[in-house]
Design a protein around this motif. Structure first.
Motif, short mmCIF file in Angstrom:
data_model
loop_
_atom_site.label_atom_id
_atom_site.label_comp_id
_atom_site.label_asym_id
_atom_site.label_seq_id
_atom_site.Cartn_x
_atom_site.Cartn_y
_atom_site.Cartn_z
N GLN A 1 55.24 56.95 28.51
CA GLN A 1 54.09 56.46 28.73
C GLN A 1 53.60 55.69 30.24
O GLN A 1 52.98 54.63 30.33
CB GLN A 1 54.93 54.79 28.38
CG GLN A 1 55.36 54.84 26.43
CD GLN A 1 53.95 55.00 25.55
OE1 GLN A 1 53.02 54.23 25.94
NE2 GLN A 1 54.58 55.70 24.84
N GLU B 1 44.62 60.81 32.36
CA GLU B 1 44.75 59.22 31.83
C GLU B 1 45.24 58.66 32.81
O GLU B 1 45.39 57.05 32.58
CB GLU B 1 45.44 59.85 30.51
CG GLU B 1 45.56 60.26 29.04
CD GLU B 1 46.27 59.97 28.54
OE1 GLU B 1 47.16 59.59 28.59
OE2 GLU B 1 46.38 61.25 28.43
N ILE C 1 43.55 51.20 26.14
CA ILE C 1 44.90 51.69 25.63
C ILE C 1 44.86 51.54 23.53
O ILE C 1 44.89 53.01 22.85
CB ILE C 1 46.80 51.22 25.74
CG1 ILE C 1 46.90 51.79 26.92
CG2 ILE C 1 47.43 51.39 24.52
CD1 ILE C 1 47.92 50.62 27.33
N PHE D 1 41.90 51.67 22.17
CA PHE D 1 40.78 52.92 21.65
C PHE D 1 40.79 54.58 22.66
O PHE D 1 40.40 55.82 22.20
CB PHE D 1 39.61 52.54 22.90
CG PHE D 1 38.58 51.29 22.60
CD1 PHE D 1 39.09 50.98 21.36
CD2 PHE D 1 37.84 50.31 23.81
CE1 PHE D 1 37.73 48.93 21.35
CE2 PHE D 1 37.53 49.89 23.95
CZ PHE D 1 37.41 48.41 22.34
N GLY D 2 42.05 54.19 22.54
CA GLY D 2 43.28 55.43 23.62
C GLY D 2 42.23 55.93 24.23
O GLY D 2 42.06 57.44 24.54
#
Length: 485
Positions: free
Chosen positions: A383, A425, A480, A482-483
């Motif tokens: 995470q 990311e 997060i 919306f990916g």
């Protein structure tokens, strides 16, 4: 020990300025100097301060000439059409005024410079807030939070720093984040609407006629930007003090120029409720397109990085003064009119250089960052996007963007890669905290905001931080959801 002292130093600074026990300049200088002695490196204080001053000197120069340049542009009327449009939208409704503040700040933020945004926003909206007796911290809080979200533009700074530090393309960071950042802006506008409703409830729903009738004949009102040296009673380069004509509705025009109610076309359009004095002596309507073209070229040069930003603003300020005010006394008057803002802001920047110099020179900031990274539980490895986003809030508030993006972010990216989390990311998550960052005491532009709005920095901090944290969490949560992260 360095970690503890670093956190204690930051906490001491924030507590003292929020409780108004020390001025920000004094706190930025004296507290780090004291802690430098505690660390046992008092003998190196001079070196740390000079290094900090050297690092921030280009920023101080940029702000100095940016304030002069945009101050002159406000004086000569470049932004009057935008301001009139916002004022026509706002009327005397607190809800519209607060939403208009967010809208204006977001639009002007497209140039990527926080100081510019705050100068234009405050110059336009300050008279409305004062006239209606609205809370000025609402104005500064909404403007700072809106600008923080827009600060993530690739030419705004953080995104470019993240791309450079992690060796990725800035477009690959920013473009996928647009939906999440759009949700952040939605949050800002909803916040502005809610705060406007609160102000409307406190003040009541007023019409322009009621506002003007409540003001006694001959009352001094704040109406404008950049009165000339002989105009009005002020000539401070931002607000001109003029006398209101005697009468009821429609008497809020400049009595010295209008000769009565409704004499000005602009006054009729805005129902006598002016934010910028339409009759100030510094207006240069015949040079409007020159000034607009010069500003477009300047902003284009900033985005394209043709020259260093301080050099661009230095050249722009010199050219703007020379063309708009060819006579030396007028140039001196314009520089003098904006000198107070220049001194306040640059003084704060150099004071902040002491704070950042000691934090970095003593190793406190590195020790704090390492402690935070090491404190991440092993199970949170997968995470790391979420962890990076959450850490970006406090770290970009207590550190400079350079310190976070070039010092901490690479470490977080390596930890993420070890657990299968992509570098992009991590980079996208790292810009989530910018809404909070723009109210950091280490951001020079925030002193432009509170200085021009005549708001205590401590009051601004107490009011804004909670809303800025909420906005940053909305950006992170949307990313997060919306990916994207």
């Amino acid at each position: 020990m360095l970690t503890i002292l670093g956190f204690v130093m930051i906490a001491t600074f924030l507590v003292l300025i929020m409780m108004k026990k020390m001025s920000p300049i004094a706190a930025l200088v004296l507290i780090p100097a004291l802690f430098c002695v505690f660390v046992g490196k008092g003998a190196h204080l001079g070196d740390y301060v000079l290094e900090g001053v050297g690092n921030l000197a280009p920023t101080a120069a940029m702000l100095m000439f940016a304030i002069v340049y945009f101050g002159v542009m406000i004086d000569v009327g470049l932004f009057d059409p935008i301001v009139r449009g916002i004022l026509r939208f706002c009327k005397a409704d607190p809800v519209r005024i607060v939403v208009g503040t967010a809208l204006l700040a977001a639009i002007v933020s497209l140039d990527g410079d926080g100081s510019t945004t705050f100068m234009i926003t405050v110059s336009a909206m300050y008279p409305l807030y004062k006239r209606l007796k609205m809370s000025l911290v609402v104005m500064t809080g909404v403007a700072a939070t809106a600008n923080g979200v827009m600060n993530t533009l690739p030419w705004g700074g953080p995104t470019a720093r993240a791309a450079t530090a992690l060796k990725v393309d800035a477009a690959d960071i920013f473009v996928p984040m647009i939906p999440a950042l759009a949700m952040g802006l939605v949050c800002v506008f909803l916040l502005a609407y809610a705060l406007g409703l609160r102000e409307r409830k406190r003040l009541g729903m007023l019409s322009l006629d009621e506002v003007l009738e409540k003001e006694t004949a001959g009352e001094t009102v704040l109406v404008g930007a950049g009165a000339g040296a002989g105009a009005g009673a002020g000539g401070d380069g931002r607000m001109s003090l003029i006398k209101k004509a005697t009468g009821g509705a429609g008497s809020g025009t400049d009595a010295s120029a209008s000769g009565g109610a409704g004499a000005s076309d602009d006054a009729e359009e805005d129902d006598g409720f002016q934010g910028l004095d339409p009759n100030r002596s510094t207006l240069r309507p015949k040079l409007y397109w020159f000034n607009a073209g010069l500003t477009v070229v300047l902003l284009t040069a900033m985005i394209m990085e043709w020259l260093p930003i301080p050099v661009l603003f230095l050249l722009g300020a010199a050219l703007a003064l020379t063309v708009n005010f060819p006579h030396m006394p007028d140039q001196k008057a314009r520089i003098g009119a904006h000198a107070e803002n220049v001194l306040n802001v640059t003084g704060m920047v150099f004071a902040a250089a002491v704070f950042t110099g000691v934090l970095q020179g003593t190793g406190m900031v590195d020790s704090m960052a390492k402690w935070l990274v090491d404190a991440i539980p092993e199970g949170m490895g997968p995470q790391m996007g979420l962890v990076t986003g959450l850490l970006s809030l406090p770290l970009t508030y207590f550190m400079s963007n350079d310190g976070f993006y070039f010092g901490v972010l690479p470490v977080l990216a390596e930890a993420g890669q070890a657990h299968g989390v992509g570098t992009l990311e991590i980079a996208r998550a790292s810009i989530a905290g910018q809404a909070l960052h723009m109210s950091s005491p280490l951001v020079p532009a925030v002193y432009v905001l509170v200085g021009m709005a005549k708001v205590e920095f401590g009051d601004h901090t107490k009011f804004t931080v909670k809303w800025a944290v909420l906005t940053s969490l909305v950006v992170l949560g949307s990313g997060i959801l919306f990916g994207i992260i």
